[in-house]
Design a protein around this motif. Structure first.
Motif, PDB file in Angstrom:
ATOM      1  N   HIS A 122       4.655 -31.662 -27.899  1.00  0.00           N
ATOM      2  CA  HIS A 122       4.379 -30.382 -27.247  1.00  0.00           C
ATOM      3  C   HIS A 122       4.193 -29.301 -28.300  1.00  0.00           C
ATOM      4  O   HIS A 122       4.749 -29.380 -29.398  1.00  0.00           O
ATOM      5  CB  HIS A 122       5.521 -29.979 -26.306  1.00  0.00           C
ATOM      6  N   LYS A 139      -1.929 -26.886 -24.183  1.00  0.00           N
ATOM      7  CA  LYS A 139      -2.514 -28.224 -24.008  1.00  0.00           C
ATOM      8  C   LYS A 139      -1.548 -29.212 -23.373  1.00  0.00           C
ATOM      9  O   LYS A 139      -1.213 -30.258 -23.961  1.00  0.00           O
ATOM     10  CB  LYS A 139      -3.021 -28.774 -25.349  1.00  0.00           C
ATOM     11  N   GLU A 140      -1.093 -28.894 -22.182  1.00  0.00           N
ATOM     12  CA  GLU A 140      -0.190 -29.772 -21.453  1.00  0.00           C
ATOM     13  C   GLU A 140      -0.970 -30.558 -20.383  1.00  0.00           C
ATOM     14  O   GLU A 140      -1.749 -29.965 -19.619  1.00  0.00           O
ATOM     15  CB  GLU A 140       0.917 -28.959 -20.784  1.00  0.00           C
ATOM     16  N   PRO A 141      -0.785 -31.869 -20.286  1.00  0.00           N
ATOM     17  CA  PRO A 141      -1.479 -32.667 -19.272  1.00  0.00           C
ATOM     18  C   PRO A 141      -1.202 -32.199 -17.846  1.00  0.00           C
ATOM     19  O   PRO A 141      -2.070 -32.278 -16.983  1.00  0.00           O
ATOM     20  CB  PRO A 141      -0.937 -34.081 -19.510  1.00  0.00           C
ATOM     21  N   THR A 143      -1.083 -29.337 -16.678  1.00  0.00           N
ATOM     22  CA  THR A 143      -1.931 -28.198 -16.293  1.00  0.00           C
ATOM     23  C   THR A 143      -3.378 -28.418 -16.731  1.00  0.00           C
ATOM     24  O   THR A 143      -4.129 -27.456 -16.899  1.00  0.00           O
ATOM     25  CB  THR A 143      -1.400 -26.902 -16.918  1.00  0.00           C
ATOM     26  N   GLU A 145      -4.438 -29.236 -19.575  1.00  0.00           N
ATOM     27  CA  GLU A 145      -4.570 -28.618 -20.894  1.00  0.00           C
ATOM     28  C   GLU A 145      -4.918 -27.132 -20.831  1.00  0.00           C
ATOM     29  O   GLU A 145      -5.358 -26.542 -21.817  1.00  0.00           O
ATOM     30  CB  GLU A 145      -5.571 -29.373 -21.772  1.00  0.00           C
ATOM     31  N   GLU A 146      -4.728 -26.521 -19.681  1.00  0.00           N
ATOM     32  CA  GLU A 146      -4.910 -25.083 -19.555  1.00  0.00           C
ATOM     33  C   GLU A 146      -3.583 -24.407 -19.899  1.00  0.00           C
ATOM     34  O   GLU A 146      -2.540 -24.748 -19.337  1.00  0.00           O
ATOM     35  CB  GLU A 146      -5.330 -24.717 -18.132  1.00  0.00           C
ATOM     36  N   PRO A 147      -3.566 -23.458 -20.868  1.00  0.00           N
ATOM     37  CA  PRO A 147      -2.294 -22.840 -21.277  1.00  0.00           C
ATOM     38  C   PRO A 147      -1.650 -22.032 -20.153  1.00  0.00           C
ATOM     39  O   PRO A 147      -2.334 -21.309 -19.429  1.00  0.00           O
ATOM     40  CB  PRO A 147      -2.690 -21.941 -22.446  1.00  0.00           C
ATOM     41  N   ASP A 238       7.086 -31.037 -16.121  1.00  0.00           N
ATOM     42  CA  ASP A 238       5.734 -30.990 -15.553  1.00  0.00           C
ATOM     43  C   ASP A 238       5.706 -30.181 -14.260  1.00  0.00           C
ATOM     44  O   ASP A 238       4.756 -29.426 -14.001  1.00  0.00           O
ATOM     45  CB  ASP A 238       5.225 -32.407 -15.303  1.00  0.00           C
TER      46      ASP A 238
END
Length: 274
Positions: A122, A139-141, A143, A145-147, A238
């Motif tokens: 992360h 870059k989170e799966p 979301t 990859e939307e911050p 998540d």
């Protein structure tokens, strides 16, 4: 006798642990909660051992002097000397040796704590500003990859969510004054400096809720610059990020873009140009 006391004290301290439930055996530190805690614990334990050794030695010499040179019935005065070269040499050399040893172990631990992780799980950008914290999850799966971000105020502190046993890279920024990002259970803190990005990697090692703080006196509401750290499972993490996206906390938090420059620098340059 003094060596025996020192040996007993060192043996007792060597049984201490940063994850023990009892405050005394943790030497007043909180229960460790990160993979970088051991390096700081080693320095902390070494400082206690050194302090114990110095205390026993100095206190022993004081007691010995009181007994050896106490007033006697014949009122004989001990020999008076202007200086004692071996003792004075010891007073000079011993502190230098102690400081050199502390310096070596401090630098070694610092390098270990600041060691980077290849491809951390992360990345979180931390923005410390007067007088609040904001956390931008990059870059989170969960979301796509939307911050998304968590942000707080002095009245309503921010929340920081981390995944247990998953590495995270913190990039620290400030748009105004120097702050300091500190979570006591991580045994680590790092300054947040305007116009500069400080960065460190770590992995939380136990679930729980901890209180983070600003460890740098930053102004009027410095005492309110706190935040909650939630170390949770991946599913809870998540879910939280999904809730942030649904609530519209998408993009960058307030002060994010300004944190790459020194506050007031643009205005000063424009004024000079005019």
């Amino acid at each position: 006798m003094k060596l025996a006391a020192i040996a007993i004290g060192i043996a007792a301290l060597s049984g201490c642990s940063p994850v023990d439930d009892h405050d005394l055996t943790r030497l007043a530190l909180p229960i460790a909660a990160s993979d970088r805690s051991q390096a700081m614990w080693n320095v902390w334990l070494g400082a206690w051992i050194a302090a114990l050794a110095v205390f026993v030695l100095v206190f022993g010499l004081i007691v010995w002097s009181m007994i050896r040179f106490r007033r006697r019935s014949d009122d004989e005065v001990p020999d008076q000397v202007r200086y004692n070269l071996p003792i004075e040499a010891l007073y000079t050399i011993a502190p230098v040796i102690i400081v050199a040893i502390f310096f070596f172990h401090t630098v070694t631990s610092q390098n270990e704590m600041l060691e980077k992780v290849d491809n951390p799980d992360h990345t979180i950008t931390v923005v410390g500003s007067k007088w609040q914290w904001a956390f931008n999850y990059i870059k989170e799966p969960a979301t796509a990859e939307e911050p998304v971000y968590d942000a707080g105020t002095p009245e309503d502190p921010a929340d920081l969510f981390l995944v247990v046993n998953e590495s995270v890279r913190f990039d620290l920024k400030s748009p105004d004054v120097i702050h300091s990002f500190w979570v006591p259970e991580f045994y680590f803190k790092l300054d947040v400096i305007p116009g500069k990005v400080n960065s460190f990697d770590m992995t939380p090692t136990r679930e729980g809720t901890f209180t983070g703080r600003c460890a740098e006196l930053c102004g009027l509401y410095h005492s309110r610059m706190i935040f909650k750290v939630h170390v949770v499972s991946r599913a809870e993490y998540d879910q939280h990020l999904t809730e942030l996206k649904a609530a519209g906390n998408v993009g960058s938090p307030e002060g994010f873009k300004d944190a790459d420059t020194l506050a007031g620098l643009d205005e000063a340059e424009n004024g000079a140009g005019n």
